[in-house]
Enzyme design. Sequence first.
Site: not given
Ligand code: NAP
Length: 475
Positions: A170, A201, A203, A206-207, A245, A279, A378
């Site tokens: 996803k 889709g 999160g 689908v997530g 992660e 990140c 962050e």
């Molecule tokens: P995010 O908003 O947490 O979204 C990550 C993924 O989760 C997206 O595909 C999102 O779908 C999905 N998601 C959202 N709500 C969900 C739910 N309730 N259930 C299941 N899945 C759900 O993160 P982002 O804004 O894309 O990325 C930024 C964040 O990622 C930062 O905090 C960054 O530090 C972290 N990050 C961590 C690493 C690591 O390796 N530790 C690497 C890169 C980034 P949508 O498409 O709908 O948003």
Amino acid sequence: MREYLKFYIDGQWVDPTTPKTADVINPATEEVSGRISLASVADVEKAVAAAHRAFAPWSQTTREQRLELLQAIQAEYAKREKEIGEAITEEMGAPASLGGGFHIGLGAGHIATAIEVLKTFKFEERRGNTLLTKDPIGVCALITPWNWPMNQIAVKVLPALATGNTMVLKPPQLAPYSAQIFAEVLDKAGVPKGVFNMLQGSGAVVGAALSAHPRVDLVSITGSEAVGVEIAKTAAPTVKRVCQELGGKSAFIVLDDANFVANVAGATGGMMINSGQTCSAGSRLLVPKKRMAEAIAAAKEAAAAVSVGDPKGNVAMGPVVSKNQYNEVQRYIEIGIQEGAELVAGGPGRPDGLSKGYFCKPTVFANVRNDMTIAREEIFGPVLVIIGYDDIDHAVEIANDSDFGLAGYVNGADAAQCLAVARRLRTGWVSINGGFDFMAPFGGIKRSGNGREWGEHGFHEYVETKSLIEPAPAA
Ligand code: NAP
Ligand code: MG
């Protein structure tokens, strides 16, 4: 205009069960660049069922069969690299040099690494009268973010495939294009039907459905802390493995020595790569208090040297990914000013000459205290905070005084001293004087998560240990 309206399920490009689409916005122009379909729970059912059916045969394949597939993926990926780079620039605004450079290079690097690891990975090991086998876990839900989109997809999909799992990917709504091309790569490479499936889709729909699904055995999420927590809760009733992660607020410690100015400049430039949306970014720069003035001068100069503009052109920094992200970055810059941090570069609003697009100014705050909001949360934008330390013990204490524990950086002239400081950092990954290694496990502690990806450790995420115990030999 791009139109990606089908999902990849059971080896076919299929229409959504119920048609529903969403626009994708180009963050550099604020204009619609294309459309994707949004999957529903019914599509999740189809994809999970396909992955479940495919598990029995795929889990029984040999190392050689999987190697052959991974090598075919590598060859197909190489053919599509230019397209993938362009897609990344369009979907999330990385400058062409970065989208077509490090972004695709990370994807290629994880593919090559998985091939190397698979060649020798120990799928079994004898200990006395017990044979330990490393078995694939089953159906994996892989949920990825938009910030380094190809990196995060490749670092999950390749190890999951190599260890004999099947999966549903996803990708992020904000960056769906590179994922679509990646799915085409896997299709062309001949991944057996049902082994890899992809649904575009949200999160929330689908997530969440994947996380809750009783036939999903593992969820691997790279994303924010809030989403990581939400997924763990949703997954808990079905007792699946959850690999997280998550975010970071990593310290970049510059030691007091001859390389000081160059190291501060490097740390500042590094913070602005990918518009600060990394990140593992070294977002808290720790310098000796007595050298704060020098640090400010060097950081100011380095921030001013970061060219910002149309990511298709020759710039160092493009926009941030979305309007929301832009507003968040602006909010934190305002908070930093209100908290009394010293703004030494950048600040609120767009860079001069840019009236459209989610462009932020490369921003640096100095004389920041580690208890300020801008040092604790962050920001995920091009905002660096500089904090002064009294001595090495103090630097380590500040570095470790964080809810996060993802990465760390130590730069200095004395390699032994750098290593000694790095050992004391409470994070999962520390880069010393720019060190980088595809084989080095990557992941966090504390609220940065529990996963370890990259290299051989990335394989361990996707296997369960099984004991096959034979009668002990007679004494
Ligand atoms: P995010 O908003 O947490 O979204 C990550 C993924 O989760 C997206 O595909 C999102 O779908 C999905 N998601 C959202 N709500 C969900 C739910 N309730 N259930 C299941 N899945 C759900 O993160 P982002 O804004 O894309 O990325 C930024 C964040 O990622 C930062 O905090 C960054 O530090 C972290 N990050 C961590 C690493 C690591 O390796 N530790 C690497 C890169 C980034 P949508 O498409 O709908 O948003
Ligand atoms: Mg988000």
